[in-house]
Motif scaffolding. Structure first.
Motif, PDB file in Angstrom:
ATOM      1  N   SER A 144      -7.410  -2.996   7.191  1.00  0.00           N
ATOM      2  CA  SER A 144      -7.767  -3.291   5.822  1.00  0.00           C
ATOM      3  C   SER A 144      -7.412  -2.438   4.399  1.00  0.00           C
ATOM      4  N   THR A 145      -7.487  -3.633   3.230  1.00  0.00           N
ATOM      5  CA  THR A 145      -6.851  -3.105   2.198  1.00  0.00           C
ATOM      6  C   THR A 145      -7.757  -1.883   1.361  1.00  0.00           C
ATOM      7  N   PRO A 196     -10.732   5.948   9.738  1.00  0.00           N
ATOM      8  CA  PRO A 196     -10.095   5.039   8.966  1.00  0.00           C
ATOM      9  C   PRO A 196      -8.351   4.706   8.505  1.00  0.00           C
ATOM     10  N   GLN A 197      -8.033   5.454   9.598  1.00  0.00           N
ATOM     11  CA  GLN A 197      -6.607   5.615   9.754  1.00  0.00           C
ATOM     12  C   GLN A 197      -6.526   4.655  11.058  1.00  0.00           C
ATOM     13  N   ARG A 247      -6.824   1.272   8.555  1.00  0.00           N
ATOM     14  CA  ARG A 247      -5.958   0.987   7.329  1.00  0.00           C
ATOM     15  C   ARG A 247      -5.311   0.308   7.565  1.00  0.00           C
ATOM     16  N   SER A 248      -4.777  -0.404   9.177  1.00  0.00           N
ATOM     17  CA  SER A 248      -3.567  -1.123   9.155  1.00  0.00           C
ATOM     18  C   SER A 248      -4.144  -2.885   8.930  1.00  0.00           C
ATOM     19  N   TYR A 301      -8.599   7.898   1.436  1.00  0.00           N
ATOM     20  CA  TYR A 301      -9.987   7.323   1.756  1.00  0.00           C
ATOM     21  C   TYR A 301     -11.126   8.480   2.208  1.00  0.00           C
ATOM     22  N   THR A 360      -1.755  12.430   3.794  1.00  0.00           N
ATOM     23  CA  THR A 360      -1.216  11.402   2.972  1.00  0.00           C
ATOM     24  C   THR A 360      -0.029  12.918   2.444  1.00  0.00           C
ATOM     25  N   SER A 405      -0.173  -1.132  14.589  1.00  0.00           N
ATOM     26  CA  SER A 405       0.169  -1.293  13.333  1.00  0.00           C
ATOM     27  C   SER A 405       1.219  -2.409  12.983  1.00  0.00           C
ATOM     28  N   ILE A 440      -8.993   0.427   2.412  1.00  0.00           N
ATOM     29  CA  ILE A 440      -8.827   2.055   2.896  1.00  0.00           C
ATOM     30  C   ILE A 440      -7.802   2.559   1.865  1.00  0.00           C
ATOM     31  N   SER A 441      -7.692   3.575   1.819  1.00  0.00           N
ATOM     32  CA  SER A 441      -6.465   3.617   1.036  1.00  0.00           C
ATOM     33  C   SER A 441      -5.772   5.104   1.483  1.00  0.00           C
ATOM     34  N   SER A 442      -5.275   5.867   1.116  1.00  0.00           N
ATOM     35  CA  SER A 442      -4.654   6.732   2.132  1.00  0.00           C
ATOM     36  C   SER A 442      -5.373   7.786   1.506  1.00  0.00           C
TER      37      SER A 442
END
Lengths: 313, 294
Positions: free
Chosen positions: A260-261, A253-254, A257-258, A267, A275, B249, A263-265
């Motif tokens: 896909s919006t 997921p990390q 994240r870059s 998730y 986080t 990233s 996946i929250s911080s």
């Protein structure tokens, strides 16, 4: 009379006290020195990098950070169980735990069934090109998780990756992204788990199959009734490792994240702890990590107990 | 001729093997292979394309093949930092696994071959370490390393990587299986010291196992992401995984990085896959032990 003496004489010679006396003390001391010498390098490092951090996290989890005024210096003060109270009421944490549990409920059995199926197929008599297939299934495990996730990220991106272009699903959207992660995890570990099960299958005495065949069992029955019960231990082992891995979910997921919006911080629980720590909420992060480790232990234990019941029946 | 073909199947074979039963498994296995290989095939194809073709041509087939250009662009980007990352990964994983294997072998041998009070308790504590999530260790480790000023150094990644509870577990199994007690006893009677017995005899007998332990630990460290992510700020200290992650990233801001990320991923994956395939018999040994004893 003479018989008597010889008997008693021979008794003496063969008795335990008659053995060539080994000097007990110096050799015991040498042994003790060897034990300490051989064990201590690992023991010291284990203590420093396993035991101490766990204890430290445990202690920190009971402290809260307070500030005098909005911009005052941060101070740690005893907070009792307040971090744990906060964690258990944290909607983000509850959501993330629910997410990984749902993930594990679907992904772990699916992956293990795939691994078991291919282990049995490779082990079956009709299998061809065994070596070749075995290697190709295992190769994804050689790819670092981060690199695998990066490549899958490209594959899932519309306009860039063939998977997204072939299957009209929003892989990185809210509904599907969790299952996109499941695809990545399954891709990485299915072959590894298959190899554990396959190694175990290979260790089974082939005569058992011969006996089953004479009794008229077909390939399907042999697999279901004989092979699977015999490799139960490996299946359980892969199950435990998979549960641990699921609760720890972080890298995939990390990385996604870059792109896909969805996946929250927060998730997954680990992402949430990371986080929190990045935001200097170390004490809270410590409490979350500790709860996570406990949950992992409890779930592994419950799983082992459940499978033991299966074993007994 | 036709009769000999007809009688060729093994007479003892009692299962009816229709075309379905022999073709279906191979077909299934072939399909699965295609799925497992798809990302790697894509990686290879995508690494050979220029930036325009990457988005405009079908992902699973080549267009203008320029893998060489992409490779030299990637390794020269940011002042050749790619080589630095590769070297760091080799250093972390190589040194970490080498030292880690030695200390795990010593501990496993001691736990297998000496009787002492608290032996099982020690072993069980170490075994419980296998279950501790690596991420649960990394956060407190960061705080401790920060307190002694060791974060953002090679040590911060290398030192925790030395400890492999799984290595001790494997080493104990192998030591009990491959080093006979009688041999140790005989050496003792000849006056050979305990440490020499371990160094000269046990390590020789355990050699295949030591390779397996080394491989497992090498891959774990090579794949490690969370610990370096937490510990390191200076990109010159990054291992490959973290380096490529940091490029990845930034691809939203700098699309030219996409080709570098893909080519870099290909370059970092090829040697480790090659090593895997060459050393695979050692893998099976370790996985077998894990399966049987687990």
């Amino acid at each position: 009379m003479s018989l008597d003496t010889t008997e008693s004489g021979s008794n003496h010679a063969s008795g335990p006290s008659g053995r060539p006396a080994r000097s007990e003390n110096p050799s015991r001391r040498a042994e003790r020195r060897a034990i300490v010498g051989l064990l201590s390098p690992f023991a010291i490092l284990f203590l420093l990098f396993y035991i101490v951090p766990i204890c430290y996290a445990f202690v920190r989890s009971f402290f809260v950070t307070t500030r005098k005024g909005a911009f005052g210096p941060a101070e740690d003060a005893w907070g009792g169980l307040s971090n744990y109270g906060q964690a258990l009421k944290d909607p983000a944490l509850i959501a993330s735990v629910g997410r990984v549990l749902l993930f594990g409920f679907i992904q772990v059995p699916a992956m293990l069934v795939i691994a078991l199926t291919f282990a049995l197929l490779l082990d079956s008599r009709s299998a061809r090109f065994k070596r070749f297939f075995r290697l190709t299934y295992f190769v994804p495990y050689a790819v670092p998780v981060v690199i695998g996730a990066i490549v899958w990220g490209f594959l899932f991106t519309p306009g860039l990756g063939p998977v997204a272009d072939l299957i009209p699903i929003d892989f990185l959207g809210n509904t599907w992204v969790l299952w996109s992660i499941a695809i990545i995890v399954t891709w990485t570990y299915a072959g590894y788990n298959m190899l554990i099960m396959y190694s175990n299958l290979q260790a089974i005495d082939q005569d058992i199959y011969e006996a089953a065949r004479i009794d008229g069992a077909n390939a399907w029955q042999t697999a279901l009734r004989i092979k699977i019960p015999l490799i139960r231990d490996s299946v359980i082992l892969t199950g435990v490792f998979s549960i641990i891995g699921t609760l720890q979910l972080f890298a995939e997921p990390q990385v996604l994240r870059s792109i896909s919006t969805s996946i929250s911080s927060t998730y997954t629980p680990n992402l949430l702890a990371f986080t929190a720590a990045s935001g200097n909420a170390y004490n809270y992060a410590a409490a979350v990590s500790f709860l996570l480790a406990m949950a992992t232990a409890v779930l592994s234990f419950v799983f082992l107990r459940l499978t033991q019941r299966w074993e007994n029946s | 001729m036709s009769t000999s073909v007809g009688t060729a199947p093994q007479p003892t074979q009692k299962w009816k093997r229709g075309p379905l039963e022999s073709v279906l498994p191979v077909a299934v296995m072939f399909t699965a292979m295609a799925c497992f290989m798809l990302p790697l095939w894509y990686l290879f194809v995508a690494s050979s394309k220029n930036r325009g073709d990457l988005t405009t041509t079908p992902g699973l087939w080549f267009s203008h093949f320029q893998l060489g250009t992409n490779v030299s662009d990637t390794v020269n980007r940011d002042g050749g930092i790619f080589w630095r990352w590769l070297l760091n990964s080799v250093l972390y994983a190589g040194v970490g696994a080498a030292i880690g294997t030695v200390i795990a072998a010593m501990a496993g041998y001691a736990l297998a071959k000496y009787e002492f009070r608290g032996r099982e308790a020690t072993f069980n504590t170490i075994l419980a370490g296998v279950l501790v999530p690596a991420t649960a260790l990394a956060l407190p480790l960061f705080l401790i390393f920060a307190a002694v000023g060791l974060t953002n150094t090679y040590w911060s990644v290398l030192l925790p990587s030395l400890v492999s509870p799984f290595g001790v577990y494997l080493s104990r199994i192998y030591a009990s299986a491959s080093v006979p007690d009688a041999l140790i006893e005989a050496a003792r009677l000849d006056g050979v010291g305990e440490f020499r017995i371990f160094l000269m005899m046990a390590t020789a007998l355990m050699k295949p196992a030591l390779v397996t332990i080394f491989l497992f630990q090498f891959v774990v460290i090579w794949n490690n992401f969370f610990l370096p992510l937490i510990m390191l700020v200076d990109r010159k200290l990054f291992p490959m995984t973290l380096g490529l992650y940091s490029w990845n990233s930034q691809t939203q801001q700098d699309p030219t990085l996409a080709t570098a990320v893909l080519t870099g991923a290909l370059l970092s994956v090829v040697p480790i896959i090659a090593a895997f395939l060459m050393l695979q018999r050692y893998w099976r040994g370790g996985l077998g032990a894990g399966g049987v004893k687990g």
